[in-house]
Design a protein around this motif. Sequence first.
Motif, PDB file in Angstrom:
ATOM      1  N   TYR A  14       0.818  -1.222   0.000  1.00 25.54           N
ATOM      2  CA  TYR A  14       0.000   0.000   0.000  1.00 25.54           C
ATOM      3  C   TYR A  14       0.850   1.269   0.000  1.00 25.54           C
ATOM      4  O   TYR A  14       0.379   2.339  -0.410  1.00 25.54           O
ATOM      5  CB  TYR A  14      -0.962   0.014   1.189  1.00 25.54           C
ATOM      6  N   ARG A  64      -6.485  -5.784  -5.839  1.00 26.12           N
ATOM      7  CA  ARG A  64      -7.567  -5.110  -6.570  1.00 26.12           C
ATOM      8  C   ARG A  64      -7.815  -3.711  -6.000  1.00 26.12           C
ATOM      9  O   ARG A  64      -8.045  -2.753  -6.748  1.00 26.12           O
ATOM     10  CB  ARG A  64      -8.843  -5.956  -6.488  1.00 26.12           C
ATOM     11  N   ASP A  65      -7.749  -3.595  -4.683  1.00 27.79           N
ATOM     12  CA  ASP A  65      -7.946  -2.290  -4.038  1.00 27.79           C
ATOM     13  C   ASP A  65      -6.855  -1.306  -4.476  1.00 27.79           C
ATOM     14  O   ASP A  65      -7.135  -0.146  -4.807  1.00 27.79           O
ATOM     15  CB  ASP A  65      -7.930  -2.492  -2.520  1.00 27.79           C
ATOM     16  N   ARG A  68      -7.483  -0.226  -8.113  1.00 27.45           N
ATOM     17  CA  ARG A  68      -8.544   0.789  -8.227  1.00 27.45           C
ATOM     18  C   ARG A  68      -8.076   2.135  -7.710  1.00 27.45           C
ATOM     19  O   ARG A  68      -8.335   3.178  -8.312  1.00 27.45           O
ATOM     20  CB  ARG A  68      -9.783   0.351  -7.428  1.00 27.45           C
ATOM     21  N   ARG A  69      -7.386   2.130  -6.553  1.00 31.30           N
ATOM     22  CA  ARG A  69      -6.967   3.403  -5.959  1.00 31.30           C
ATOM     23  C   ARG A  69      -5.838   4.057  -6.763  1.00 31.30           C
ATOM     24  O   ARG A  69      -5.752   5.281  -6.832  1.00 31.30           O
ATOM     25  CB  ARG A  69      -6.546   3.190  -4.512  1.00 31.30           C
ATOM     26  N   ALA A  71      -5.664   3.973  -9.965  1.00 27.83           N
ATOM     27  CA  ALA A  71      -6.395   4.652 -11.043  1.00 27.83           C
ATOM     28  C   ALA A  71      -6.998   5.958 -10.547  1.00 27.83           C
ATOM     29  O   ALA A  71      -6.961   6.984 -11.230  1.00 27.83           O
ATOM     30  CB  ALA A  71      -7.485   3.725 -11.591  1.00 27.83           C
ATOM     31  N   LYS A  72      -7.529   5.918  -9.325  1.00 26.74           N
ATOM     32  CA  LYS A  72      -8.124   7.125  -8.719  1.00 26.74           C
ATOM     33  C   LYS A  72      -7.099   8.253  -8.625  1.00 26.74           C
ATOM     34  O   LYS A  72      -7.424   9.426  -8.804  1.00 26.74           O
ATOM     35  CB  LYS A  72      -8.643   6.734  -7.333  1.00 26.74           C
ATOM     36  N   VAL A 179      -0.909   8.640  15.712  1.00 25.33           N
ATOM     37  CA  VAL A 179      -0.524   7.672  14.685  1.00 25.33           C
ATOM     38  C   VAL A 179      -1.684   7.473  13.708  1.00 25.33           C
ATOM     39  O   VAL A 179      -2.823   7.242  14.133  1.00 25.33           O
ATOM     40  CB  VAL A 179      -0.152   6.328  15.344  1.00 25.33           C
ATOM     41  N   PHE A 180      -1.385   7.584  12.422  1.00 27.26           N
ATOM     42  CA  PHE A 180      -2.378   7.352  11.371  1.00 27.26           C
ATOM     43  C   PHE A 180      -1.812   6.300  10.429  1.00 27.26           C
ATOM     44  O   PHE A 180      -0.794   6.532   9.781  1.00 27.26           O
ATOM     45  CB  PHE A 180      -2.675   8.649  10.598  1.00 27.26           C
ATOM     46  N   TRP A 181      -2.482   5.148  10.376  1.00 30.08           N
ATOM     47  CA  TRP A 181      -1.956   4.009   9.616  1.00 30.08           C
ATOM     48  C   TRP A 181      -2.717   3.863   8.310  1.00 30.08           C
ATOM     49  O   TRP A 181      -3.945   3.766   8.318  1.00 30.08           O
ATOM     50  CB  TRP A 181      -2.080   2.737  10.452  1.00 30.08           C
ATOM     51  N   ASP A 184      -4.822   5.439   3.206  1.00 30.92           N
ATOM     52  CA  ASP A 184      -6.160   6.034   3.285  1.00 30.92           C
ATOM     53  C   ASP A 184      -6.356   6.912   4.516  1.00 30.92           C
ATOM     54  O   ASP A 184      -7.466   7.400   4.746  1.00 30.92           O
ATOM     55  CB  ASP A 184      -7.243   4.949   3.207  1.00 30.92           C
ATOM     56  N   ARG A 185      -5.300   7.089   5.319  1.00 35.85           N
ATOM     57  CA  ARG A 185      -5.384   8.019   6.438  1.00 35.85           C
ATOM     58  C   ARG A 185      -4.576   9.297   6.186  1.00 35.85           C
ATOM     59  O   ARG A 185      -4.416  10.119   7.097  1.00 35.85           O
ATOM     60  CB  ARG A 185      -4.921   7.367   7.737  1.00 35.85           C
ATOM     61  N   ASP A 188      -6.628  12.343   6.944  1.00 36.63           N
ATOM     62  CA  ASP A 188      -6.776  12.539   8.391  1.00 36.63           C
ATOM     63  C   ASP A 188      -5.491  13.125   8.981  1.00 36.63           C
ATOM     64  O   ASP A 188      -5.540  14.015   9.836  1.00 36.63           O
ATOM     65  CB  ASP A 188      -7.096  11.211   9.094  1.00 36.63           C
ATOM     66  N   TRP A 192      -5.098  16.636  10.915  1.00 37.56           N
ATOM     67  CA  TRP A 192      -4.526  16.714  12.262  1.00 37.56           C
ATOM     68  C   TRP A 192      -3.361  17.706  12.290  1.00 37.56           C
ATOM     69  O   TRP A 192      -3.189  18.461  13.261  1.00 37.56           O
ATOM     70  CB  TRP A 192      -4.081  15.339  12.745  1.00 37.56           C
ATOM     71  N   LEU A 198      -9.913  16.053  13.922  1.00 39.90           N
ATOM     72  CA  LEU A 198     -10.508  15.716  12.626  1.00 39.90           C
ATOM     73  C   LEU A 198     -11.848  16.395  12.413  1.00 39.90           C
ATOM     74  O   LEU A 198     -12.339  16.443  11.295  1.00 39.90           O
ATOM     75  CB  LEU A 198     -10.707  14.199  12.504  1.00 39.90           C
TER      76      LEU A 198
ATOM     77  N   TYR B  61      -4.615   0.839  18.499  1.00 32.26           N
ATOM     78  CA  TYR B  61      -4.724   1.780  17.373  1.00 32.26           C
ATOM     79  C   TYR B  61      -6.151   1.822  16.841  1.00 32.26           C
ATOM     80  O   TYR B  61      -6.700   2.898  16.553  1.00 32.26           O
ATOM     81  CB  TYR B  61      -3.765   1.394  16.242  1.00 32.26           C
ATOM     82  N   ARG B  68     -11.290   8.896  16.786  1.00 29.34           N
ATOM     83  CA  ARG B  68     -11.056  10.093  15.960  1.00 29.34           C
ATOM     84  C   ARG B  68     -12.065  10.194  14.835  1.00 29.34           C
ATOM     85  O   ARG B  68     -12.589  11.271  14.541  1.00 29.34           O
ATOM     86  CB  ARG B  68      -9.632  10.050  15.368  1.00 29.34           C
ATOM     87  N   ARG B  69     -12.320   9.063  14.158  1.00 29.40           N
ATOM     88  CA  ARG B  69     -13.225   9.099  13.003  1.00 29.40           C
ATOM     89  C   ARG B  69     -14.672   9.318  13.439  1.00 29.40           C
ATOM     90  O   ARG B  69     -15.448   9.943  12.721  1.00 29.40           O
ATOM     91  CB  ARG B  69     -13.084   7.821  12.184  1.00 29.40           C
ATOM     92  N   LYS B  72     -15.005  12.893  13.704  1.00 25.68           N
ATOM     93  CA  LYS B  72     -15.070  13.465  12.350  1.00 25.68           C
ATOM     94  C   LYS B  72     -16.496  13.402  11.800  1.00 25.68           C
ATOM     95  O   LYS B  72     -16.945  14.312  11.104  1.00 25.68           O
ATOM     96  CB  LYS B  72     -14.103  12.668  11.467  1.00 25.68           C
ATOM     97  N   ARG B 185     -13.927   2.831   2.836  1.00 27.63           N
ATOM     98  CA  ARG B 185     -14.123   2.640   1.397  1.00 27.63           C
ATOM     99  C   ARG B 185     -15.546   3.000   0.949  1.00 27.63           C
ATOM    100  O   ARG B 185     -15.920   2.737  -0.190  1.00 27.63           O
ATOM    101  CB  ARG B 185     -13.812   1.201   0.984  1.00 27.63           C
ATOM    102  N   LEU B 198     -13.289   4.547 -10.303  1.00 29.11           N
ATOM    103  CA  LEU B 198     -12.938   5.539  -9.283  1.00 29.11           C
ATOM    104  C   LEU B 198     -12.317   6.789  -9.887  1.00 29.11           C
ATOM    105  O   LEU B 198     -12.225   7.818  -9.221  1.00 29.11           O
ATOM    106  CB  LEU B 198     -11.951   4.946  -8.263  1.00 29.11           C
ATOM    107  N   ASP B 199     -11.876   6.699 -11.129  1.00 28.81           N
ATOM    108  CA  ASP B 199     -11.159   7.837 -11.723  1.00 28.81           C
ATOM    109  C   ASP B 199     -12.051   8.599 -12.700  1.00 28.81           C
ATOM    110  O   ASP B 199     -11.570   9.209 -13.640  1.00 28.81           O
ATOM    111  CB  ASP B 199      -9.888   7.359 -12.428  1.00 28.81           C
TER     112      ASP B 199
END
Lengths: 200, 200
Positions: A14, A64-65, A68-69, A71-72, A179-181, A184-185, A188, A192, A198, B61, B68-69, B72, B185, B198-199
């Motif tokens: 990722y 696959r994720d 797709r991302r 491409a985004k 911490v943001f893991w 996709d964070r 966020d 921060w 947030l 975590y 946090r979310r 948000k 997602r 997505l694009d």
Amino acid sequence: MTPIEFWYSIGSTYSYLTVMRLGAVARAEGLDVTWRPFNVRAIMVAQNNIPFRDKPVKAAYMWRDIERRAAKYGLPVQVPAPYPLAGLEIANRVALVGMEEGWGVSYTVETYRRWFQHGQPAGSEPNLSESVAAAGQDPERVLEAAMADRTGAALAKETATGEGLGVFGSPTFVVGGEVFWGDDRLDDAIAWARAGRLDA
Amino acid sequence: MTPIEFWYSIGSTYSYLTVMRLGAVARAEGLDVTWRPFNVRAIMVAQNNIPFRDKPVKAAYMWRDIERRAAKYGLPVQVPAPYPLAGLEIANRVALVGMEEGWGVSYTVETYRRWFQHGQPAGSEPNLSESVAAAGQDPERVLEAAMADRTGAALAKETATGEGLGVFGSPTFVVGGEVFWGDDRLDDAIAWARAGRLDA
């Protein structure tokens, strides 16, 4: 604007999404970002948290994720990329040498480009030497420095520092102790850095 | 607009974020959403993919990330909520009965509200009967229906259907054959429902 530490390991899938877009995002948003390579696998093994091993359904979803991302984000990608990597340790040692010398970001981007766009495993030849050369450095000199014991010790120390901050995966953003893991964070983490919350 | 299937298990922590906001999002965005309760734990066990067991750093975590979310999204939350649940099977059997009878969404929201805002474990008393009653139903009648063998068989069948679609976690959105895993997602799932990419 609170500084953002970008903790990553070459070897994380990722992290491709973050490595390839973070420079542009940081410039556009005026972020103060420090790239901190470490060995995520050492932490994952210690914490019994290997994400995709023996999990074919989850692994197939991950590819696959990412496809797709990518491409985004307008990123070319060939999935699945070679995985897992044999050269995770050396790939990140080189990144650490590069961060000390000022060309580490360029090397990291070049490494991921070859790995995720051209199917060349990161941390193995020809990716290793080609990415160092693309970052404007002499591969022979850099690989000697990367293989030195002091570099191994420095990477282990960075890894321990990350673990102490609560980092357990890659990519991770650390912002003012939070911490943001995950790629996709990033939004966020930026929120921060701006506001310390947030829901601002 | 392609329909969105929302696959979830009461027992999943991150599903709190989706359960509490999906109704409003669906109305605002004009989505066609079907709620499909299933037993995620059965799939996780079969796939050797238990997310937080024996992983205290990742679990800590997860609670902070949800806290946090939730802020948000403007959702009250008390973390850590009771976890894991003893009553995952019965909680989702009741949800399935509710979906057949038309009050399942209301019951699910009430269950998560009690679990994540008031510390009452989902699938156990008093949460179970109170959430059924809050959905306008008689707890005695509903619990009898939920404990019937045919309901257990129906939940197992739904779980197998989800697994066949590639569902391996909760929450998951299935849109025209594409699987999107995680509350984070939902935006991707909506984009896919609108444009098949997505694009766009």
